[in-house]
Scaffold this motif. Structure first.
Motif, PDB file in Angstrom:
ATOM      1  N   GLY A 437      58.846   8.120  11.197  1.00  0.00           N
ATOM      2  CA  GLY A 437      59.599   9.359  11.081  1.00  0.00           C
ATOM      3  C   GLY A 437      58.754  10.601  10.880  1.00  0.00           C
ATOM      4  N   GLN A 594      53.993   0.256   8.430  1.00  0.00           N
ATOM      5  CA  GLN A 594      54.014   1.710   8.516  1.00  0.00           C
ATOM      6  C   GLN A 594      52.775   2.138   9.293  1.00  0.00           C
ATOM      7  N   GLY A 638      57.011   6.694   3.767  1.00  0.00           N
ATOM      8  CA  GLY A 638      57.069   5.852   4.956  1.00  0.00           C
ATOM      9  C   GLY A 638      57.600   4.458   4.668  1.00  0.00           C
ATOM     10  N   GLY A 641      61.059   5.259   5.554  1.00  0.00           N
ATOM     11  CA  GLY A 641      61.150   5.651   6.954  1.00  0.00           C
ATOM     12  C   GLY A 641      60.981   4.490   7.901  1.00  0.00           C
ATOM     13  N   PHE A 754      70.443   8.392   7.477  1.00  0.00           N
ATOM     14  CA  PHE A 754      69.644   7.872   8.585  1.00  0.00           C
ATOM     15  C   PHE A 754      70.420   6.975   9.548  1.00  0.00           C
ATOM     16  N   VAL A 766      65.311  10.456  10.420  1.00  0.00           N
ATOM     17  CA  VAL A 766      64.230  10.412   9.428  1.00  0.00           C
ATOM     18  C   VAL A 766      63.333  11.632   9.592  1.00  0.00           C
ATOM     19  N   ARG A 767      63.058  11.987  10.828  1.00  0.00           N
ATOM     20  CA  ARG A 767      62.203  13.146  11.081  1.00  0.00           C
ATOM     21  C   ARG A 767      62.791  14.417  10.482  1.00  0.00           C
ATOM     22  N   ARG A 770      62.112  14.343   6.807  1.00  0.00           N
ATOM     23  CA  ARG A 770      60.698  14.527   6.478  1.00  0.00           C
ATOM     24  C   ARG A 770      60.222  15.942   6.776  1.00  0.00           C
TER      25      ARG A 770
END
Length: 853
Positions: A437, A594, A638, A641, A754, A766-767, A770
């Motif tokens: 993400g 991750q 993460g 994520g 999400f 998720v992006r 973040r």
């Protein structure tokens, strides 16, 4: 026009065949497109007809439509394929400003085996932007001067020394270097006059002028008895010198420039580059997007046979456009300007990657063709290609700094894609979990902010890109005390129903624990796997203890407690070995990775807020001596994520998991607490509960360390969150409670943030989260290829997620074992912590909720 074009392409092919016979006997070894064909005459007639149609289509509209071009191709060409590797050609004025010349160029392209995908006329107003697009490195130097350490070193190597001082009367220094663009801004000299002065450097400098500007002694020393000094690429540190690709410097004194003071002008020739893409009567040039199909000519052959392998036309082979233009074989426009290295008729991309970059910049469309398709296959995402690769970043390798386009120059399609993947392996695309993400753009934006605050980053080991201006002390959240017996009962029922899952971050490589002298892949640095404890007369590691706690509750309640362990490329092998051994018996941990993201060199923090991150900061990726990037997961956020983007989260939800418990893998004091689950069961408005301990101030050269329980102002109201010590305002005292990273989350909260039916949708969600959360930077010592290096590592802690949850509360635990209390906060950071952790395990042994296999 057709007759001119047909005659030209016939003549070019004859010269190609003569060259092939002379250079590559027997003829069978020559490229396929220059040996005889039964229908050669018909093929060249088709090529000429196609060229004429394309010229006419481009004339109808200054930016002819795709339909026009498609109609012209369909009617004229004998072959066309979308599956080609793209190159960009651009005609240069004044010589190519003739329809017959453009037609001849297009016909030669087809005769060579290229497909023509686009023919587009530009406007004179676009000339400077086009020059910047086609000569990106040179234009950056024109605007900013030398940008890399190796560029400055090359300058110093060429100009510093006693000879420079003898000529100019002063030592070489960086202060003498000025970009042509900056010189124009600092003086009132017109662009045309500066270009004229630059062009004076291409002709010998008369002795009389040399004496006037530099003195008789210098003239005697440099000229001897000669009447003039040949200072163009000469042997002395004066005149025009090629320093590196795209970097040319003119060292001189001139009475019209800064009162005759010594100076070194960078890339003044770029003023003439723009002139090549416009005419005096206000027209532009023509862009040609050509493609070489599989089995067709390689880019090196296109450069050698079609265009000319050298900027100097007389150094190119007969049959090439540049050589034929200089020798009168190509139907160019009449001009008083001779065909020369500075007016050589046609630009052509010198590599497939350069072609992708130039086409995207000049034509304004997303990259396409075989190279883009290969990058897709290798797992690159659009943001990664558009935001990172297309900026043509600088790569440091083997003690040189060169742009990616230079390192891929002339390579085959396979070698080009392999080289890109070596220097910038795919991180943010679908094959690699979408970077958990995180995006390259987010990293670069954070580095940009940190660069603007470089003094902070140099002063502290950990800093935030967003320091909080605090006008008044924010409130401290209320802390819960979980003592209700009913919560224990309800929590045990939740465990029996399989409603809790454990997430364990095991992707870090503890330098403080194992020693920074060791490579990050060395197992001795992996704290969770180090068997440094003794429990029930057996050696165990921290992951064994976490698994034993899950195994205990599975046995006590009969409900499954699924365990997910996040790994990284550095730790995967060791954790996989652990997961297949006795320490993980009966719990079947799900491993997920991750991906690592780029770390940066400290010299990337230049303290210049004016620099654009997409043009500069990723040039400072930390690499080993051969150029491999040093990648590392960007913090424990993460952990969430990567988990929600993958398939495990949905599988756990379908299995009935409603809560997640998170704790650092090296925290041997963490124990699943049914009372926390019971509290959450009766508090539906609470989406997360974080366990905290009374804080102990850790202050020193590294600043205030740790994350503290506090509140942040969001949407006009205060919300419970964890505030990292690096984000505290200068002089602000730490808060009363320290975050332990022992956090319980509702899975419904993660689904709210999400949710998505596919990984791409979840990754996008998720992006967005973040993007809204701060990024931190930490100075790390790493070992690359046996050598110690300092790195800037960007990260986002998992506790930052609390900022976007609707209801967050906290409860206290202790740092040591206490009777009638479950668990504690006992992290393993340094070797000295082993004894403290062992003491906790010994004191908690009676009644400790662990069950080993």
């Amino acid at each position: 026009m057709y007759d001119h074009v047909l005659a030209d392409v016939h003549g070019a092919v004859r010269r190609w065949r003569r060259r092939a016979e002379a250079e590559s006997p027997p003829a069978a070894e020559a490229p396929a497109w220059v040996v005889g064909e039964a229908d050669r005459a018909a093929a060249l007639e088709r090529a000429a007809a196609q060229a004429v149609r394309l010229v006419e289509a481009s004339r109808r509209d200054i930016r002819s439509t795709a339909a026009d071009r498609a109609d012209a191709r369909a009617a004229a060409t004998g072959h066309f394929s979308a599956d080609t590797a793209r190159l960009l050609l651009a005609t240069k004025n004044p010589h190519a400003d003739r329809d017959a010349c453009l037609g001849a160029i297009l016909a030669r392209c087809t005769a060579l085996g290229l497909d023509i995908h686009a023919v587009q006329r530009t406007r004179a107003a676009d000339a400077r932007d086009l020059a910047a697009a086609l000569y990106g490195t040179a234009w950056l130097h024109f605007e900013r001067g030398p940008l890399t350490k190796s560029a400055w070193q090359a300058l110093e190597s060429r100009f510093s020394g006693p000879r420079f001082k003898e000529i100019f009367g002063t030592d070489f220094s960086h202060d003498l270097v000025v970009s042509a663009s900056e010189l124009l801004n600092r003086t009132d000299i017109p662009e045309q006059r500066l270009l004229e002065i630059w062009n004076e450097g291409r002709a010998p400098l008369p002795r009389m002028v040399l004496e006037q500007r530099y003195g008789a002694a210098v003239a005697r020393s440099l000229c001897g008895a000669e009447p003039a000094l040949d200072w163009f690429h000469g042997q002395w540190p004066i005149g025009i010198q090629q320093i590196s690709s795209g970097l040319v410097v003119f060292a001189l004194r001139h009475p019209e420039l800064l009162d005759g003071a010594p100076l070194l002008i960078v890339n003044g020739h770029c003023l003439a580059l723009a002139d090549r893409f416009q005419t005096e009567d206000g027209r532009g040039c023509v862009l040609i997007e050509a493609g070489t199909p599989l089995g067709g000519p390689e880019v090196a052959e296109v450069r050698s046979w079609l265009v000319g392998q050298d900027n100097r036309p007389d150094r190119c082979a007969p049959g090439s456009i540049r050589r034929d233009a200089a020798s009168g074989e190509l139907p160019i426009a009449d001009s008083s300007l001779a065909v020369s290295p500075w007016a050589n008729v046609l630009h052509c991309s010198d590599g497939y990657f350069a072609g992708m970059v130039e086409s995207a910049r000049a034509l304004g469309h997303p990259p396409r063709g075989l190279l883009r398709a290969e990058l897709d296959r290798m797992g690159y995402g659009n943001e990664e290609v558009d935001g990172l690769l297309l900026s043509d970043p600088v790569v440091s390798a083997n003690r040189t700094e060169r742009r990616l386009s230079e390192r891929t120059r002339g390579l085959s399609l396979r070698d080009c894609s392999d080289t890109i993947a070596f220097f910038y392996p795919p991180v943010f695309g679908p094959h690699h979990g979408y970077g958990a993400g995180l995006t390259s753009g987010r990293l670069l934006a954070a580095m940009h902010r940190l660069s603007a605050a470089a003094a902070d980053t140099a002063a502290f080991s950990t800093v935030s890109e967003r320091r909080r201006p605090v006008p008044a002390r924010p409130p401290v959240p209320e802390v819960q005390h979980l003592t209700v017996a009913a919560d224990e009962t309800v929590g045990r029922a939740a465990l029996a129903a399989g409603r809790l899952g454990l997430l364990v971050p095991a992707g870090g490589t503890g330098g403080r624990f194992g020693g920074y002298r060791l490579p990050e892949t060395d197992p001795r640095r992996h704290k969770p796997l180090a068997p440094v404890f003794t429990v029930a007369a057996r050696p165990v590691c921290a992951l064994d203890i976490r698994a034993a706690n899950a195994r205990y509750w599975t046995g006590m309640t009969g409900g499954d407690v699924p365990v997910g362990v996040m790994v990284s490329a550095s730790t995967r092998a060791g954790v996989e070995t652990w997961a297949s051994g006795p320490g993980a018996d009966g719990i079947r941990p799900a491993l997920y990775e991750q991906p690592g993201v780029y770390r940066f060199r400290p010299d990337g923090l230049v303290g210049d807020p004016g620099l654009e991150p997409t043009l500069f900061l990723h040039d400072f990726v930390l690499r080993d001596p051969e150029g491999r990037p040093s990648n590392k997961p960007a913090g424990t956020l993460g952990l969430i994520g990567a988990f929600v983007i993958g398939d495990a989260f949905r599988a756990w939800h379908e299995a009935g998991v409603e809560y997640l418990a998170i704790a650092n893998s090296d925290d041997v004091g963490f124990r699943i607490d049914p009372a926390v689950l019971g509290y959450l069961e009766r508090s539906p408005g609470v989406e997360a509960l974080v366990l905290v301990v009374p804080s102990v101030v850790q202050r020193g050269a590294a600043g205030v360390k740790g994350g503290y329980l506090g509140e942040v102002l969001t949407g006009g109201s205060w919300r419970t969150a964890v505030i990292d010590g690096a984000a505290l305002a200068p002089g602000e005292e730490p808060y009363p409670y320290l975050n332990t990273n022992q956090i319980y989350l509702r899975t419904s909260a993660l689904r709210r943030l999400f949710s998505g039916t596919d990984a791409r949708t979840r990754a996008d969600r998720v992006r967005r989260v973040r993007e809204a959360l701060p990024v931190f930077a930490e100075r790390k010592n790493v070992v690359l290829d046996g050598g110690a290096r300092e790195a800037i590592q960007l990260f986002q802690p998992v506790a930052e997620l609390l900022r976007v949850l609707d209801g967050v509360t906290a409860a206290t635990i202790t740092r040591t074992h206490q009777a009638c209390r479950r668990g504690a906060h006992v992290p393993l950071k340094t070797p000295g912590d082993v004894a403290v952790a062992q003491r906790f395990l010994d004191e908690a042994a009676t009644g400790d909720e662990l069950r080993f296999s």
